[in-house]
Design a protein around this motif. Structure first.
Motif, mmCIF file in Angstrom:
data_model
loop_
_atom_site.group_PDB
_atom_site.id
_atom_site.type_symbol
_atom_site.label_atom_id
_atom_site.label_comp_id
_atom_site.label_asym_id
_atom_site.label_seq_id
_atom_site.Cartn_x
_atom_site.Cartn_y
_atom_site.Cartn_z
ATOM 1 N N GLY A 1 0.744 -1.032 0.085
ATOM 2 C CA GLY A 1 -0.040 0.060 0.126
ATOM 3 C C GLY A 1 0.740 1.331 -0.109
ATOM 4 O O GLY A 1 0.424 2.395 0.106
ATOM 5 N N PHE A 2 2.056 1.050 -0.093
ATOM 6 C CA PHE A 2 2.863 2.359 -0.224
ATOM 7 C C PHE A 2 3.934 2.372 -1.447
ATOM 8 O O PHE A 2 4.506 1.510 -2.045
ATOM 9 C CB PHE A 2 4.019 2.363 1.097
ATOM 10 C CG PHE A 2 3.584 2.485 2.301
ATOM 11 C CD1 PHE A 2 3.694 3.981 3.052
ATOM 12 C CD2 PHE A 2 3.077 1.510 2.969
ATOM 13 C CE1 PHE A 2 3.129 3.841 4.203
ATOM 14 C CE2 PHE A 2 2.397 1.736 4.375
ATOM 15 C CZ PHE A 2 2.503 2.990 4.959
ATOM 16 N N ALA A 3 3.695 3.536 -1.922
ATOM 17 C CA ALA A 3 4.448 3.873 -2.888
ATOM 18 C C ALA A 3 6.018 3.975 -2.755
ATOM 19 O O ALA A 3 6.175 4.296 -1.409
ATOM 20 C CB ALA A 3 4.371 5.306 -3.957
ATOM 21 N N VAL A 4 6.894 3.962 -3.492
ATOM 22 C CA VAL A 4 8.525 3.923 -3.047
ATOM 23 C C VAL A 4 9.025 5.253 -3.854
ATOM 24 O O VAL A 4 8.953 5.140 -4.807
ATOM 25 C CB VAL A 4 9.151 2.542 -2.981
ATOM 26 C CG1 VAL A 4 10.574 2.432 -2.830
ATOM 27 C CG2 VAL A 4 8.549 1.462 -2.414
ATOM 28 N N HIS A 5 9.775 5.939 -3.187
ATOM 29 C CA HIS A 5 10.809 6.980 -4.143
ATOM 30 C C HIS A 5 11.997 6.833 -3.511
ATOM 31 O O HIS A 5 12.403 6.571 -2.384
ATOM 32 C CB HIS A 5 9.990 8.163 -4.354
ATOM 33 C CG HIS A 5 9.914 9.318 -3.222
ATOM 34 N ND1 HIS A 5 9.505 10.602 -3.464
ATOM 35 C CD2 HIS A 5 10.081 9.207 -2.011
ATOM 36 C CE1 HIS A 5 9.463 11.333 -2.589
ATOM 37 N NE2 HIS A 5 9.842 10.343 -1.536
ATOM 38 N N ILE A 6 12.941 7.285 -4.458
ATOM 39 C CA ILE A 6 14.337 7.427 -4.089
ATOM 40 C C ILE A 6 14.670 8.960 -4.223
ATOM 41 O O ILE A 6 14.250 9.489 -4.922
ATOM 42 C CB ILE A 6 15.329 6.744 -5.048
ATOM 43 C CG1 ILE A 6 14.907 6.863 -6.369
ATOM 44 C CG2 ILE A 6 15.588 5.329 -4.848
ATOM 45 C CD1 ILE A 6 15.908 6.460 -7.571
ATOM 46 N N VAL A 7 15.184 9.361 -2.960
ATOM 47 C CA VAL A 7 15.540 10.788 -2.699
ATOM 48 C C VAL A 7 16.988 11.102 -2.455
ATOM 49 O O VAL A 7 17.676 10.131 -1.941
ATOM 50 C CB VAL A 7 14.627 11.648 -1.678
ATOM 51 C CG1 VAL A 7 13.204 11.339 -2.062
ATOM 52 C CG2 VAL A 7 14.901 10.713 -0.417
ATOM 53 N N LYS A 8 17.488 12.114 -2.809
ATOM 54 C CA LYS A 8 18.923 12.659 -2.872
ATOM 55 C C LYS A 8 19.162 12.753 -1.150
ATOM 56 O O LYS A 8 18.296 13.374 -0.757
ATOM 57 C CB LYS A 8 19.196 13.761 -3.523
ATOM 58 C CG LYS A 8 20.655 14.426 -3.277
ATOM 59 C CD LYS A 8 21.527 14.285 -4.274
ATOM 60 C CE LYS A 8 22.774 15.188 -3.990
ATOM 61 N NZ LYS A 8 23.957 14.171 -4.163
ATOM 62 N N ARG A 9 20.086 12.223 -0.665
ATOM 63 C CA ARG A 9 20.167 12.184 0.872
ATOM 64 C C ARG A 9 20.931 13.473 0.995
ATOM 65 O O ARG A 9 21.773 14.097 0.332
ATOM 66 C CB ARG A 9 21.253 11.355 1.325
ATOM 67 C CG ARG A 9 20.567 10.140 1.883
ATOM 68 C CD ARG A 9 21.317 9.066 2.348
ATOM 69 N NE ARG A 9 22.712 9.029 2.665
ATOM 70 C CZ ARG A 9 23.518 8.140 3.025
ATOM 71 N NH1 ARG A 9 23.297 6.913 2.543
ATOM 72 N NH2 ARG A 9 24.813 8.625 3.373
#
Ligand code: 3PG
Length: 319
Positions: A311-319
């Motif tokens: 039920g969760f989308a996943v995104h990659i983000v710059k740390r």
């Protein structure tokens, strides 16, 4: 294929002083199994060019550069041997110009403003930074990138598993190079599994995946703020209000509207979204390109995966 773009997508370039053409393809295969199908062979040993040739013969898909190229003749010889790119320790205008004539990607060592300007004049924007640690490493690179927008470095010498992250979190660094993932002693001892294991660690560190935050969907500003305050009251996280969402510390993003994901999203931090995206795509994991958010300089800061989990989308983000 844009060779320099591919090197930057891997972010780690093994730089090896190979000596034995008969075992060179095994070294290359060990790197490839560890997730690094690329390397630079330095032309410092009498049989180095034969090593390059034998790697290209056995593993044509491997991206192989010829390093320590000091003359136009050597550049031509490397091109004939099947090199995909040329690396030079310093800026030699004749060598660089010949590579450009040959249509061969070239990464010259440029570590002063004068050398960088000479490289830019010839249309280049990626430079070797050598010997990196001795020349001040990341601090010097950051200063050099100040006046010259759009240039990037491949630092080598003194880069290790323990300091590579400080380089690879900078947008000024296209990739780090070095022998740390295949030390000469391991190559000599034919320690292929050890090299593969070190490469895997280098890849892991170049991506630097870790949990960044959890996003919780809401349907109004009041609801988003109430969720953020729920966490603030219990755990003392400071609330930072935004237009579309509010953060409780850095761990919870309480959304004022429905963001991707049935319940919300999980944000995985990484040193470079571009590198992480290339890594995921190579694994066949689909991404939603249309969700990319960019910095004013055009660097990708966040990007959603196409799949949802629990039920969760996943995104990659710059740390
Ligand atoms: C190079 O030629 O780029 C360096 O000698 C590689 O340096 P390292 O062995 O310290 O990684």
């Amino acid at each position: 294929m844009d060779i320099l773009k591919t090197i930057a997508e891997y972010g780690v370039l093994p730089v090896l002083g190979l000596k034995h053409p008969e075992t060179a393809p095994m070294t290359a295969a060990a790197l490839r199994r560890g997730g690094l199908p690329l390397l630079e062979v330095t032309m410092r040993a009498p049989q180095a060019m034969d090593c390059l040739r034998s790697i290209k013969y056995d593993c044509p898909e491997m991206l192989v550069g010829a390093g320590t190229i000091l003359s136009e003749e050597q550049a031509c010889e490397a091109a004939d041997a099947g090199a995909d790119f040329i690396v030079t320790p310093g800026f030699n205008r004749k060598v660089v110009s010949r590579c450009i004539e040959l249509g061969m990607p070239v990464v010259p060592g440029c570590v002063t403003p004068t050398e960088i300007e000479a490289g830019i004049e010839l249309g280049l924007s990626t430079f070797k930074f050598f010997p990196s640690e001795a020349l001040g490493g990341m601090e010097t690179i950051s200063q050099l990138c100040g006046p010259y927008k759009g240039i990037r470095f491949i630092p080598t010498s003194g880069i290790k598993l323990t300091n590579m992250e400080s380089y690879l979190s900078s947008g000024c660094v296209a990739a780090v190079g070095g022998s740390f993932m295949a030390p000469a002693a391991m190559v000599e001892a034919c320690c292929w599994d050890g090299i593969t294991a070190l490469c895997r660690q280098a890849v892991e560190r170049s991506l630097g995946f870790s949990l960044a935050h959890i996003g919780i969907n809401g349907s109004s500003r009041e609801e988003g703020l109430a969720t953020a305050r729920w966490f603030a009251e219990r755990f003392g996280f400071p609330v930072r209000e935004g237009d579309r969402s509010n953060f409780a510390g850095t761990v919870v993003e309480a959304c004022n509207e429905k963001f991707p994901g049935t319940f919300g999203h999980i944000a995985i931090g990484t040193l470079s979204v571009t590198r992480a995206a290339a890594y995921l795509m190579a694994k066949g994991i689909p991404l939603c390109d249309e969700t990319a958010t960019l910095s004013p300089e055009g660097e990708i800061l966040a990007l959603y995966l196409r799949e949802e989990i629990g039920g969760f989308a996943v995104h990659i983000v710059k740390r």
